[in-house]
Motif scaffolding. Structure first.
Motif, PDB file in Angstrom:
ATOM      1  N   ASN A 200       3.136  -2.738  -2.316  1.00  0.00           N
ATOM      2  CA  ASN A 200       3.178  -2.529  -1.002  1.00  0.00           C
ATOM      3  C   ASN A 200       3.248  -0.864  -0.768  1.00  0.00           C
ATOM      4  OD1 ASN A 200       4.020  -2.962   1.810  1.00  0.00           O
ATOM      5  ND2 ASN A 200       6.074  -2.278   1.286  1.00  0.00           N
ATOM      6  N   THR A 203      -0.454   0.228  -0.981  1.00  0.00           N
ATOM      7  CA  THR A 203      -1.211  -0.108   0.319  1.00  0.00           C
ATOM      8  C   THR A 203      -0.849   0.743   1.335  1.00  0.00           C
ATOM      9  OG1 THR A 203      -0.975  -2.558  -0.502  1.00  0.00           O
ATOM     10  CG2 THR A 203      -1.448  -2.200   1.775  1.00  0.00           C
ATOM     11  N   GLU A 207      -3.539   3.029   3.450  1.00  0.00           N
ATOM     12  CA  GLU A 207      -3.783   2.755   4.677  1.00  0.00           C
ATOM     13  C   GLU A 207      -3.728   4.213   5.604  1.00  0.00           C
ATOM     14  OE1 GLU A 207      -2.321  -1.825   5.147  1.00  0.00           O
ATOM     15  OE2 GLU A 207      -1.061  -0.555   5.512  1.00  0.00           O
ATOM     16  N   ALA A 212      -7.898   2.381   2.406  1.00  0.00           N
ATOM     17  CA  ALA A 212      -7.550   1.010   2.088  1.00  0.00           C
ATOM     18  C   ALA A 212      -8.783  -0.156   2.036  1.00  0.00           C
ATOM     19  CB  ALA A 212      -6.402   0.404   3.083  1.00  0.00           C
ATOM     20  N   PRO A 214      -9.532  -4.263   0.449  1.00  0.00           N
ATOM     21  CA  PRO A 214      -8.794  -5.214  -0.380  1.00  0.00           C
ATOM     22  C   PRO A 214      -9.559  -5.563  -1.820  1.00  0.00           C
ATOM     23  CG  PRO A 214      -9.303  -5.902   1.837  1.00  0.00           C
ATOM     24  CD  PRO A 214      -9.968  -4.414   1.812  1.00  0.00           C
ATOM     25  N   VAL A 217      -7.708  -4.293  -5.070  1.00  0.00           N
ATOM     26  CA  VAL A 217      -6.399  -4.922  -5.433  1.00  0.00           C
ATOM     27  C   VAL A 217      -6.632  -6.061  -6.237  1.00  0.00           C
ATOM     28  CG1 VAL A 217      -4.439  -6.038  -4.885  1.00  0.00           C
ATOM     29  CG2 VAL A 217      -5.341  -4.002  -3.314  1.00  0.00           C
TER      30      VAL A 217
END
Length: 337
Positions: A200, A203, A207, A212, A214, A217
């Protein structure tokens, strides 16, 4: 100040709406009690976390010299360091450690708590604050000082000592950004609550930086290991060949990633940056040395014992939650000019 009172059979009887004698019969001679009554008593036992004390039934106020400890792994070096602090703290005292391994399952944790409750420990140390409502109900009725270690999130049952995992993830990721890395991946294994908070933090930083993605990850429920870190980096680079760094949720994964880079001839840190978490002993010994987040696990174990001893002597620590913080250890694996 919290009153440390064990749950009694009288409490169970009141919760079940039956007499003390009926509650006792439901446990000792269940065949003479109706199925409906047995069910009510069983529900009350589960709700209150009651465990009959076989060793000291005649001494209702007796407490053993046992410190019960429940950790999710006895092979993970993170928890080994906590235990080292515990054992050093009880050296020269009459306290004894009873260790339980929950193996990252709530069911096993609940079983261990019921065993410990029957031993009437003088204190309890439990890893994390993310227990199920059933486990928290048992803890809240334990009748002795309890210290939850490793985390700061959520309200503790009694006392707690830990650090901010989300904050650690933010600092680690920001460090990679500050060193000029931009396609920063996250490699995470055994994604428990603490690992998810580190993710978290990662991220949030990316961001805010507008970076960021996906695809960056990669996580797995498998237990962490150096070998797993190497395999994860191989899979990660196949999916994201333009990545230039990874933040790993622990040092095992980070070291595996480092070894895989060396095997492939990828220069660390010039071509690829690697960031770990925890600062295990080998992090500063490998070449290149591993940048990581240092957490104070040994101190956590020592302080937990000190808090229990103080609470039992009537001097409950205030505040009841202790933040040990963390440190950024910037080393060679992220030292790109």
């Amino acid at each position: 100040m919290r009153a440390y009172r064990a749950v009694t059979l009288k409490d169970v009887a009141a919760e079940a709406g039956v007499s003390l004698i009926t509650a006792s019969r439901a446990l000792r001679t269940p065949e003479v009690v109706s199925a409906k009554t047995r069910e009510r008593v069983a529900m009350a036992i589960n709700l209150l976390g009651y465990a009959p004390n076989q060793a000291a039934r005649a001494l209702a106020s007796a407490r053993s010299a046992i410190i019960g400890i429940i950790v999710p792994s006895v092979s993970n070096l993170v928890f080994t360091d906590v235990l080292r602090g515990v054992y050093d703290a009880i050296e020269g005292t009459d306290l004894q450690v009873q260790l339980g391994n929950s193996r990252y399952t709530a069911r096993k944790e609940e079983e261990l708590l019921r065993v410990f409750a029957a031993q009437r420990p003088t204190g309890l140390i439990v890893a994390g604050r993310d227990q199920t409502p059933e486990v928290r109900a048992i803890l809240s009725q334990f009748g002795c000082p309890i210290v939850q270690v490793m985390d700061l999130d959520a309200e503790p049952v009694d006392m707690s000592i830990g650090f901010d995992h989300t904050g650690g993830g933010r600092v680690a990721t920001q460090h990679l950004l500050d060193r000029g890395y931009r396609r920063i991946g996250f490699l995470g294994a055994r994604m428990d609550a603490r690992a998810r908070r580190r993710l978290n933090g990662y991220t949030k930083v990316l961001e805010q930086a507008g970076l960021a993605d996906p695809k960056l990850v990669m996580t797995t429920p498998q237990p962490s290991s150096v070998a797993l870190g190497g395999r994860m980096l191989t899979e990660f680079l196949s999916a994201v060949p333009d990545a230039d760094a990874v933040f790993c949720n622990n040092d095992d994964i980070a070291m595996g990633a480092l070894f895989e880079c060396q095997r492939r001839g990828i220069k660390v840190p010039e071509q690829f940056g690697i960031m770990g978490f925890n600062d295990l002993e080998y992090a500063d010994a490998i070449a290149p040395s591993l940048s990581t987040i240092r957490t104070h696990r040994y101190q956590m174990g020592r302080r937990a014992i000190e808090m229990i001893v103080a609470a039992n002597s009537g001097e409950r620590p205030e505040p009841a939650t202790v933040d040990l913080g963390f440190e950024l250890m910037a080393r060679q694996s992220t030292a790109r000019a």
